[in-house]
Design an enzyme around this catalytic site. Structure first.
Site, PDB file in Angstrom:
ATOM      1  N   THR B  48      -7.782   0.160 -32.224  1.00  0.00           N
ATOM      2  CA  THR B  48      -7.221   0.628 -33.477  1.00  0.00           C
ATOM      3  C   THR B  48      -6.231  -0.342 -34.091  1.00  0.00           C
ATOM      4  O   THR B  48      -5.696  -1.204 -33.415  1.00  0.00           O
ATOM      5  CB  THR B  48      -6.483   1.939 -33.179  1.00  0.00           C
ATOM      6  OG1 THR B  48      -7.396   2.852 -32.649  1.00  0.00           O
ATOM      7  CG2 THR B  48      -5.797   2.521 -34.365  1.00  0.00           C
ATOM      8  N   ASP B  64      -6.251   2.663 -39.512  1.00  0.00           N
ATOM      9  CA  ASP B  64      -7.644   2.419 -39.904  1.00  0.00           C
ATOM     10  C   ASP B  64      -8.463   3.644 -39.502  1.00  0.00           C
ATOM     11  O   ASP B  64      -7.896   4.631 -39.014  1.00  0.00           O
ATOM     12  CB  ASP B  64      -8.179   1.141 -39.247  1.00  0.00           C
ATOM     13  CG  ASP B  64      -8.414   1.334 -37.770  1.00  0.00           C
ATOM     14  OD1 ASP B  64      -7.516   1.896 -37.119  1.00  0.00           O
ATOM     15  OD2 ASP B  64      -9.482   0.954 -37.268  1.00  0.00           O
ATOM     16  N   ARG B  66     -11.741   3.431 -37.665  1.00  0.00           N
ATOM     17  CA  ARG B  66     -12.878   3.137 -36.782  1.00  0.00           C
ATOM     18  C   ARG B  66     -12.628   3.678 -35.380  1.00  0.00           C
ATOM     19  O   ARG B  66     -11.566   3.443 -34.818  1.00  0.00           O
ATOM     20  CB  ARG B  66     -13.122   1.628 -36.726  1.00  0.00           C
ATOM     21  CG  ARG B  66     -14.193   1.220 -35.714  1.00  0.00           C
ATOM     22  CD  ARG B  66     -14.437  -0.266 -35.695  1.00  0.00           C
ATOM     23  NE  ARG B  66     -15.251  -0.683 -36.831  1.00  0.00           N
ATOM     24  CZ  ARG B  66     -15.697  -1.912 -37.027  1.00  0.00           C
ATOM     25  NH1 ARG B  66     -15.418  -2.858 -36.152  1.00  0.00           N
ATOM     26  NH2 ARG B  66     -16.420  -2.218 -38.087  1.00  0.00           N
ATOM     27  N   LYS B  80      -6.896   9.173 -37.736  1.00  0.00           N
ATOM     28  CA  LYS B  80      -5.962   8.821 -36.666  1.00  0.00           C
ATOM     29  C   LYS B  80      -4.533   9.228 -36.985  1.00  0.00           C
ATOM     30  O   LYS B  80      -3.628   8.966 -36.208  1.00  0.00           O
ATOM     31  CB  LYS B  80      -6.023   7.311 -36.403  1.00  0.00           C
ATOM     32  CG  LYS B  80      -7.401   6.847 -35.968  1.00  0.00           C
ATOM     33  CD  LYS B  80      -7.456   5.374 -35.722  1.00  0.00           C
ATOM     34  CE  LYS B  80      -8.901   4.943 -35.481  1.00  0.00           C
ATOM     35  NZ  LYS B  80      -9.014   3.522 -35.200  1.00  0.00           N
ATOM     36  N   GLY B  94      -5.614   4.648 -28.784  1.00  0.00           N
ATOM     37  CA  GLY B  94      -5.909   4.886 -27.374  1.00  0.00           C
ATOM     38  C   GLY B  94      -7.096   5.806 -27.199  1.00  0.00           C
ATOM     39  O   GLY B  94      -8.044   5.756 -27.979  1.00  0.00           O
ATOM     40  N   SER B 176      -5.233  -2.467 -30.950  1.00  0.00           N
ATOM     41  CA  SER B 176      -5.801  -3.802 -30.746  1.00  0.00           C
ATOM     42  C   SER B 176      -5.579  -4.712 -31.958  1.00  0.00           C
ATOM     43  O   SER B 176      -5.582  -5.927 -31.845  1.00  0.00           O
ATOM     44  CB  SER B 176      -7.293  -3.693 -30.434  1.00  0.00           C
ATOM     45  OG  SER B 176      -7.963  -3.020 -31.476  1.00  0.00           O
ATOM     46  N   ASP B 213      -9.654  -7.833 -36.655  1.00  0.00           N
ATOM     47  CA  ASP B 213      -9.812  -7.293 -35.313  1.00  0.00           C
ATOM     48  C   ASP B 213     -11.110  -6.502 -35.266  1.00  0.00           C
ATOM     49  O   ASP B 213     -11.314  -5.607 -36.099  1.00  0.00           O
ATOM     50  CB  ASP B 213      -8.619  -6.395 -34.982  1.00  0.00           C
ATOM     51  CG  ASP B 213      -8.874  -5.585 -33.725  1.00  0.00           C
ATOM     52  OD1 ASP B 213      -9.385  -6.170 -32.751  1.00  0.00           O
ATOM     53  OD2 ASP B 213      -8.575  -4.379 -33.721  1.00  0.00           O
ATOM     54  N   SER B 216     -11.044  -2.658 -34.990  1.00  0.00           N
ATOM     55  CA  SER B 216     -10.593  -1.867 -36.138  1.00  0.00           C
ATOM     56  C   SER B 216     -11.544  -2.062 -37.311  1.00  0.00           C
ATOM     57  O   SER B 216     -12.159  -3.113 -37.444  1.00  0.00           O
ATOM     58  CB  SER B 216      -9.185  -2.300 -36.562  1.00  0.00           C
ATOM     59  OG  SER B 216      -8.338  -2.369 -35.457  1.00  0.00           O
TER      60      SER B 216
END
Lengths: 219, 278
Positions: B48, B64, B66, B80, B94, B176, B213, B216
């Site tokens: 994330t 984000d 994803r 999220k 997580g 991440s 990233d 994400s």
């Protein structure tokens, strides 16, 4: 006394990406994305997986980029040597066999590449060859390799081979296959994190090789 | 791997049933993985990008959308940002299930607290309860949180790690994509930003995570919390990743799929009885 220490050597990396090849009656379509990634990072968004070997043959390689570069460089050198010796370019079938032996030559320290070799053969028919990393080769009507290959193959099985369908529908023409390749790569870009950014499509037929590019998602 | 002692008597069994996680299947799972190559199921994780900033009289969170399972995108537009109370929200990175349940539990605790005390919960209360719970579970509950809210003492922004450590910061990123997002934060954060500029900053930080990233992606969700209006989630505040190409497929004709077996069962039977009464 010191505890034993295990030393590990891992010379391989997975740089992701997806490529696919579809053979038609007298043409072949090759498509691949251009993302080069490792783990969760993108190294570059614009790095071609496809190399042109002759006037009617290209190779697309997924897996580890450095091995693919080395392999493609080696193959291009072999193309030049063949032309000097025989005063003509090698046929797709000859290249296919040569690639197989080249890969098996490194049986116990393989090139970490998953290749799709495509071209128009001496009879004018579309040819697609699929390889594993150590040189197993098969001529197939369509194939795919790379991180999104499982997603691509399911669509090609339905749309090209028309598996498990009782009603005959007309098979796709040249433009239809190009559209299908664009659509499939766009879909794979939605669901596979290693596939995206941009894509290239190579169309090889009697007129030669033509290349088109289109956008995928950047996330 | 955690070593689990075999129960010796009923007291051991009683001890093992007192609550918390049960590790009794760990040995069995390790055996199955080694001997029969049977692996336990993997949990959906959100690789994330989440972030938050604290301003003069507001807190802004963003995330984000994803959710991934290994290299596959499991959900392209998941949420999220979680509601804790009217004035406290949190962004989570997580293990998806842990985040959802932890936030729901905290939401219920805070509502009960509000009804018992008749006051709005404070941000530090939520942080203390979350960190105590996460520390108790020794990091096995995979929650990395950016928690923000406005209470009687003003706006607050906290970062909470899965092992239970907390930080109180003016701006923060997690997940991440945190490095990509933090690059934007470090360059552009300023506590005197207006709310509108703050929204633009968090969205830009999340976009950095989305594009740089691979864990994400998708859209940007933003949550603004102010003293006057409480918190509000701006779902899909930005949509930078619309699909670019869609071919027109001919639909499969009806009856394309082969029928292997046909069996029609009569599930409802109608029975009529005529009973004569006198």
């Amino acid at each position: 006394m010191q505890a034993p220490v295990e030393q590990r050597w891992s010379p391989y990396a997975d740089n992701g990406g997806t490529c696919m090849g579809v053979a038609g009656e007298d043409f072949v379509v090759v498509a691949a994305d251009t993302r080069l990634s490792q783990g969760y990072s993108i190294h570059t968004r614009n790095c071609s997986k496809v190399t042109q070997l002759t006037d009617k043959c290209v190779i697309a390689s997924c897996g580890m980029k450095s091995d693919a570069i080395t392999l493609h460089k080696h193959l291009k050198a072999r193309m030049v040597m063949y032309e000097h010796q025989h005063r003509r370019q090698p046929s797709v079938t000859a290249i296919a066999q040569m690639l197989s032996t080249t890969l098996y030559y490194k049986r116990f320290f393989p090139y970490y590449t998953f290749n799709v070799l495509c071209g128009v053969d001496d009879e004018g028919k579309g040819a697609v060859y699929n390889y594993d990393a150590i040189g197993n080769m098969e001529r197939v009507p369509y194939t795919t390799s790379g991180s999104g290959s499982a997603l691509v193959m399911s669509v090609l099985d339905a749309q090209i081979a028309k598996s498990n369908q009782t009603i005959a529908t007309p098979s796709l023409d040249k433009a239809g296959i190009v559209e299908l390749c664009k659509d499939v790569l766009s879909s794979v870009g939605e669901r596979d994190i290693h596939t995206g950014d941009y894509a290239e499509i190579f169309l090889i037929d009697a007129a030669g090789i033509s290349k088109t590019e289109f956008d995928l998602k950047l996330d | 791997m955690v070593e689990v002692e075999e129960p010796q008597d009923y007291l051991d069994v009683f001890q093992s049933q007192r609550g918390g996680f049960s590790f009794e299947n760990c040995k069995r799972n390790a055996y199955l993985a080694a001997q029969a190559n049977i692996k336990p199921p993997t949990a959906m994780k959100s690789g994330t990008t989440i972030c938050g900033i604290q301003l003069k009289d507001a807190v802004i969170l963003a995330a984000d959308t994803r959710a991934t399972e290994g290299p596959m995108v499991a959900d392209k537009n998941c949420e999220k940002l979680h509601y804790i109370s009217k004035n406290v929200f949190c962004a989570g990175a997580g293990t998806a299930a842990d985040l959802q349940h932890t936030c729901e539990m905290m939401e219920s605790q805070m509502e009960l607290l509000r009804m018992a005390t008749g006051t709005e919960p404070r941000v530090c209360t939520v942080v203390r309860r979350l960190s105590s719970m996460l520390f108790k579970y020794q990091g096995y509950i995979g929650c990395a949180l950016v928690l923000g809210g406005v209470d009687v003492t003003g706006p607050h922004l906290y970062q909470i790690y899965p092992h239970g450590s907390t930080d109180k910061l003016p701006f923060t990123t997690m997940g991440s994509g945190s490095l990509a997002a933090m690059a934007i934060m470090e360059a552009e954060y300023n506590e005197n930003l207006s709310i509108e500029d703050g929204k633009k900053l968090v969205a830009k930080a999340i976009r950095a995570g989305i594009f740089n990233d691979l864990g994400s992606g998708g859209n940007v969700d933003v949550c603004v919390i102010t003293k006057e209006t409480g918190g509000a989630i701006l779902r899909n505040y930005e949509k930078p990743n619309e699909r670019k190409f869609k071919a027109q497929h001919a639909a499969f004709p009806k009856g394309t799929t082969p029928i292997l077996k046909e069996e029609i069962m009569k599930l409802v039977s109608v029975e009529e009885d005529v009973v004569m009464r006198d």
